[in-house]
Design an enzyme around this catalytic site. Structure first.
Site, PDB file in Angstrom:
ATOM      1  N   THR A 197       0.643  -1.262   0.045  1.00  0.00           N
ATOM      2  CA  THR A 197       0.004  -0.067  -0.078  1.00  0.00           C
ATOM      3  C   THR A 197       0.927   1.467  -0.015  1.00  0.00           C
ATOM      4  O   THR A 197       0.628   2.337  -0.576  1.00  0.00           O
ATOM      5  CB  THR A 197      -0.951  -0.003   1.197  1.00  0.00           C
ATOM      6  OG1 THR A 197      -1.632  -1.014   1.290  1.00  0.00           O
ATOM      7  CG2 THR A 197      -1.976   1.296   1.307  1.00  0.00           C
TER       8      THR A 197
ATOM      9  N   CYS B 143      -5.447  -8.948   3.649  1.00  0.00           N
ATOM     10  CA  CYS B 143      -4.881  -8.813   2.490  1.00  0.00           C
ATOM     11  C   CYS B 143      -3.339  -8.354   2.253  1.00  0.00           C
ATOM     12  O   CYS B 143      -2.801  -7.808   1.542  1.00  0.00           O
ATOM     13  CB  CYS B 143      -5.880  -7.630   1.505  1.00  0.00           C
ATOM     14  SG  CYS B 143      -7.056  -8.822   0.575  1.00  0.00           S
ATOM     15  N   PHE B 144      -2.998  -8.118   3.831  1.00  0.00           N
ATOM     16  CA  PHE B 144      -1.402  -7.799   4.161  1.00  0.00           C
ATOM     17  C   PHE B 144      -1.199  -6.515   3.376  1.00  0.00           C
ATOM     18  O   PHE B 144      -0.130  -6.256   2.994  1.00  0.00           O
ATOM     19  CB  PHE B 144      -0.533  -8.883   3.686  1.00  0.00           C
ATOM     20  CG  PHE B 144      -1.289  -9.957   3.943  1.00  0.00           C
ATOM     21  CD1 PHE B 144      -1.699 -10.708   5.012  1.00  0.00           C
ATOM     22  CD2 PHE B 144      -1.864 -10.912   2.850  1.00  0.00           C
ATOM     23  CE1 PHE B 144      -1.993 -11.799   5.414  1.00  0.00           C
ATOM     24  CE2 PHE B 144      -2.483 -12.150   2.897  1.00  0.00           C
ATOM     25  CZ  PHE B 144      -2.584 -12.516   4.261  1.00  0.00           C
ATOM     26  N   CYS B 145      -1.869  -5.585   3.551  1.00  0.00           N
ATOM     27  CA  CYS B 145      -1.619  -4.194   2.876  1.00  0.00           C
ATOM     28  C   CYS B 145      -1.196  -4.336   1.313  1.00  0.00           C
ATOM     29  O   CYS B 145      -0.143  -3.481   1.016  1.00  0.00           O
ATOM     30  CB  CYS B 145      -0.529  -3.363   3.758  1.00  0.00           C
ATOM     31  SG  CYS B 145      -1.242  -2.807   5.242  1.00  0.00           S
ATOM     32  N   ASN B 146      -1.775  -5.283   0.687  1.00  0.00           N
ATOM     33  CA  ASN B 146      -1.242  -5.290  -0.788  1.00  0.00           C
ATOM     34  C   ASN B 146      -2.513  -5.771  -1.467  1.00  0.00           C
ATOM     35  O   ASN B 146      -2.709  -7.022  -1.860  1.00  0.00           O
ATOM     36  CB  ASN B 146      -0.368  -6.543  -0.773  1.00  0.00           C
ATOM     37  CG  ASN B 146       0.501  -6.694  -2.209  1.00  0.00           C
ATOM     38  OD1 ASN B 146      -0.133  -6.389  -3.104  1.00  0.00           O
ATOM     39  ND2 ASN B 146       1.692  -7.082  -2.128  1.00  0.00           N
TER      40      ASN B 146
END
Length: 859
Positions: A150, A419-422
């Site tokens: 992100t 979503c793991f900042c992705n």
């Protein structure tokens, strides 16, 4: 916690593709097991698999860093005294150490300290020599791989403010971009463009070729076909946590990193490595302390320092944290022998786990997991030590990640979900269109929550990742957990009918908790809800046919017979101290926040953080009793002398503290040193009892609905969600059947209804409704009180804790999960509508329950 069911994972050595899971032979520690015992003893009994989120620091680093601080005086490096000179020189040594770690020198790269890789990325976005779009040129382009964190994608907002075009590039398009060329450009064309990509995807662990750096810079591989000069930012934060990066072989223009990904300590410190060839092009806007060679306060005159690092390090750098890095490098090299060994070790564990996980299947042949990967885990050149997946049922349907996370926690396995900042990688692997993502947001899903399934589609996934202190036993415990939970035989899953009605179905036990058996803590009602002495006197006055004042409540009637029959309240519980034992009553006053004194107190640790049974199961052994007549709460625990706490303190003398409950700020005051010593002795660590301040109002997020005037918010004590929680006895009976029917081997304990009821920690227990009928209610009247149903209670791991012993059994959560589908709901939240508290109001056992179905009449 040991897992007893499910097939054993394969032995590591039986996988020829996996190398030995050990660090360098010949180093001081013979195995990772010895490393764990000596340096990470705090991990005993836990399986930590979120190293891509944050790895863990060794004891050696912390000890040596602390010793350094105790023996030396480090002053502000901007001063000129001896302590400041020591700091400055030590920081410069650390800069050299960082460059050496990445196989480069001060002649090629500059280290700019930042607060992390995100701050480093923002620095590049703001300082890059962008050329705005104009009629005479196309302007600069900012291109980024969609499989980026992100923080990289966020750079486009800075670019947009400078009228620069941003273009997302899919990985498949970048793979096919070779020899596409950068478009026609005369020799003098120097229009600057920036391409950003990760060395390792933090979503899937995919490793993108470092050869792209030179190919993009030379024009042999172009993200878009535009003339100009390409610069490359390599996001290395995830990659360098477990792998060596050789900047003498591959030379990106910018390399952002976060040091806690490598060492675990310190957090909040990163760096931007900038190629010396690019540094002169960077533009400086804001300037802070330490960056100016000269400036005027009254005139626009500013001369930056000649050192690029000092020019961009605004303010005083985090110099003590930088000194901690020195000890991080020392410990890492001493314990592992270097990043090459870490890479081999972590990849071997990931390769083994991937192979075993991929082979798991249900009896019908359906796979147990769906793995999201761009590689076959054949080499650390193409894959990092990250495995991303979703668990499937035997019909191929995805089981929500939040449910997997909760189940893993029951086995002391800690992983990462979401979503793991992705989001770009998440969309690509999960098949989520832009329209779906927007629809999920409109449905209430936001990044980081536990809304894992919407319209049958997953909103995220599960990720496990390994660090240098991970062991083969960690991987096998994880595989054993997956096998035990999701590969049960059909005999383990009884096919029960939906109802348990009918005479003689399963009768509930008639015994119950006496008033002397428990309490749970939460700050008392404020103002009206947490009454002062006069209000307590009002409640103690004769009312509702009572001929005398009530001191301690009489013994409750107990859980009544399981027949549907009349729909009535069978039990009432309050929990004076949050997460502590229940206090059962037959009749109790109602205040504006719920049952009087329900969750009016809570126990906090030495940092003022609220303790719950998830962290400290022994809280359930603390038993509070309320004596309204004497205005005291008596607290008991086995092996401890009883102690008294007044129901009300002199609020004028009490010092107010800020505390938090479920992300809400609350004002509290400490209940004194005597109870603090008592609790600290019982738990063996510093603890305090605090109470909600009587003049502080905490508004509920859940609204009571149509019974309240516009703008009116219900008020809460220290409860998590709502004023009351109601549980239906028939629902408990159905769960009991499922739990006890799984006892085919005679090894599992039988669960009584009394035990199960206590685990759900409800205020109101009713009988007379069908199982889970309460979830269909919109409103409910209990005696003269009227409530709005504001939704189901989403259960967590606390229901696995036996409230009489503090012992944990994961079967309760697992069976509830199996029977309720993908959301582990049990019980419903209630809020009362506007109450006239000018006269006492009571909730009583035996009161008739009259529910109103959603969009229907009275049931």
């Amino acid at each position: 916690m040991a897992v007893e069911r499910g097939p054993e994972p394969p032995a590591f050595q039986h996988h020829p593709e996996a190398s030995a899971p050990r660090l360098a032979q010949g180093y001081r520690l013979r195995s990772t097991s010895e490393l764990r015992d000596l340096e990470f003893s705090r991990l005993a009994g836990t399986v930590y698999l979120d190293h891509a989120g944050a790895t863990l620091f060794p004891q050696r680093q912390l000890t040596n860093f602390t010793k350094d601080l105790m023996e030396n005086v480090y002053g502000n490096p901007h001063s000129q005294n001896i302590t400041s000179k020591l700091t400055h020189d030590t920081v410069e040594q650390v800069r050299y150490r960082i460059l050496t770690h990445f196989h480069t020198t001060p002649e090629d790269y500059i280290v700019i300290f930042t607060s992390g890789s995100t701050a480093a990325l923002r620095l590049v976005a703001e300082a890059f020599p962008w050329v705005s779009q104009a009629p005479e040129n196309g302007g600069s382009h900012f291109c980024y791989l969609t499989d980026n964190h992100t923080s990289v994608v966020g750079m486009r907002k800075v670019a947009a403010a400078m009228n620069v075009t941003s273009i997302p590039v899919k990985p498949e398009d970048m793979w096919s971009a070779e020899d596409r060329g950068a478009g026609a450009c005369d020799p003098d064309c120097q229009l600057p463009h920036l391409f950003c990509y990760p060395a390792q995807s933090n979503f899937s662990g995919t490793r993108y070729p470092l050869s792209w750096i030179e190919e993009v810079k030379s024009g042999r591989r172009s993200p878009v076909n535009v003339p100009g000069r390409w610069f490359v930012l390599l996001d290395a934060a995830s990659y360098v946590s477990t792998s060596p990066l050789d900047l003498s072989a591959h030379q990106p223009d910018f390399v952002p990193i976060s040091f806690y990904k490598i060492f675990g300590l310190p957090t909040g410190l990163g760096a931007l490595l900038v190629s010396k060839h690019v540094a002169p092009l960077l533009r400086k806007g804001y300037f802070g302390g330490g960056t100016a060679a000269a400036y005027l306060a009254g005139d626009d005159f500013y001369i930056p320092r000649p050192s690029v690092a000092e020019r961009f390090e605004d303010g005083t750098i985090s110099f003590l944290d930088i000194i901690a890095l020195k000890h991080g490098f020392d410990a890492l090299e001493y314990l592992t022998g270097g990043m090459e060994n870490i890479q081999r070790h972590t990849f071997a564990l990931a390769q083994y786990t991937h192979s075993a996980l991929s082979s798991l299947s249900y009896p019908n042949g359906a796979p147990v997991v769906r793995i999201y990967s761009d590689s076959e885990f054949s080499s650390p050149d193409v894959q990092g030590p990250i495995i991303n997946f979703n668990v499937l049922d035997d019909g191929g349907n995805i089981i929500g990640y939040s449910q997997v996370d909760k189940m893993a926690s029951l086995y002391n396995i800690y992983l990462r979900t979401g979503c793991f900042c992705n989001l770009g990688a998440c969309q690509r692997h999960l098949g989520l269109s832009d329209e779906m993502v927007k629809k999920h947001f409109q449905a209430g899903h936001v990044c980081g929550d536990d809304v894992d399934i919407i319209d049958g589609r997953p909103t995220g996934s599960v990720r496990v990742s390994f660090g240098y202190m991970s062991t083969l036993e960690d991987a096998q415990a994880f595989l054993r957990f997956i096998s035990a939970i999701y590969l049960r035989s059909p005999a383990d899953q009884p096919d029960l009918q939906a109802g348990t009605s009918g005479a003689g179905a399963l009768s509930l036990e008639s015994d119950c908790h006496s008033p002397q058996e428990g309490a749970r803590a939460d700050p008392a009602d404020r103002s009206e809800a947490c009454p002062d002495a006069d209000t307590v006197d009002l409640y103690l006055s004769p009312s509702e046919g009572s001929g005398s004042r009530q001191a301690l409540p009489e013994k409750a009637a107990g859980i009544l017979n399981g027949d549907l029959g009349s729909h009535i309240v069978t039990n009432i519980y309050l929990y004076p101290i949050k997460s502590c034992a229940a206090f059962e009553v037959t009749k109790w006053p109602v205040g504006s926040k719920g049952l009087l004194y329900d969750r009016s107190w809570m126990i906090v640790n030495h940092n003022g953080v609220c303790l719950s049974q998830k962290q400290e199961p022994r809280l359930c052994l603390i038993q509070p009793f309320i004596d309204l007549q004497q205005r005291i709460m008596v607290i008991k625990a086995k092996g401890m002398d009883p102690i008294e706490v007044p129901l009300e303190e002199n609020s004028e003398r009490a010092q107010i503290h800020q505390s938090r409950v479920c992300a809400d700020r609350v004002n509290t005051y400490d209940c004194g040193e005597n109870i603090s010593r008592w609790l600290s002795q019982f738990f063996g660590r510093p603890c305090h009892l605090i109470k909600q301040s009587p003049d502080f109002q905490r508004n509920a997020r859940k609204t009571p609905g149509k019974g309240q005037p516009p703008g009116t918010a219900a008020t809460l004590s220290l409860v998590n969600e709502a004023q009351y929680l109601l549980v239906n006895t028939s629902s408990v009976l159905e769960l009991q059947q499922r739990l006890n029917a799984s006892d085919e081997h005679g090894k599992e304990e039988s669960f009584s209804v009394k035990d199960l009821v206590s685990r759900f920690r409800a205020n109101i227990i009713t009988k007379g409704a069908r199982p889970f009928e309460e979830e269909e209610w919109d409103e409910v009247s209990v005696g003269s009180l009227h409530f709005q149903v504001v939704g189901p209670c989403h259960r967590c791991q606390m229901i696995c804790i036996d409230q009489q012993t503090g012992q944990r059994n994961q079967d309760v959560f697992q069976k509830l999960s199996e029977s309720r589908g993908r959301k582990v709901n049990f019980g419903v939240y209630l809020m009362h509508e506007s109450l006239d508290l000018s006269s006492p109001r009571f909730l009583s056992v035996g009161s008739e329950v009259l529910p109103v179905l959603k969009e229907c009449g009275v049931s």
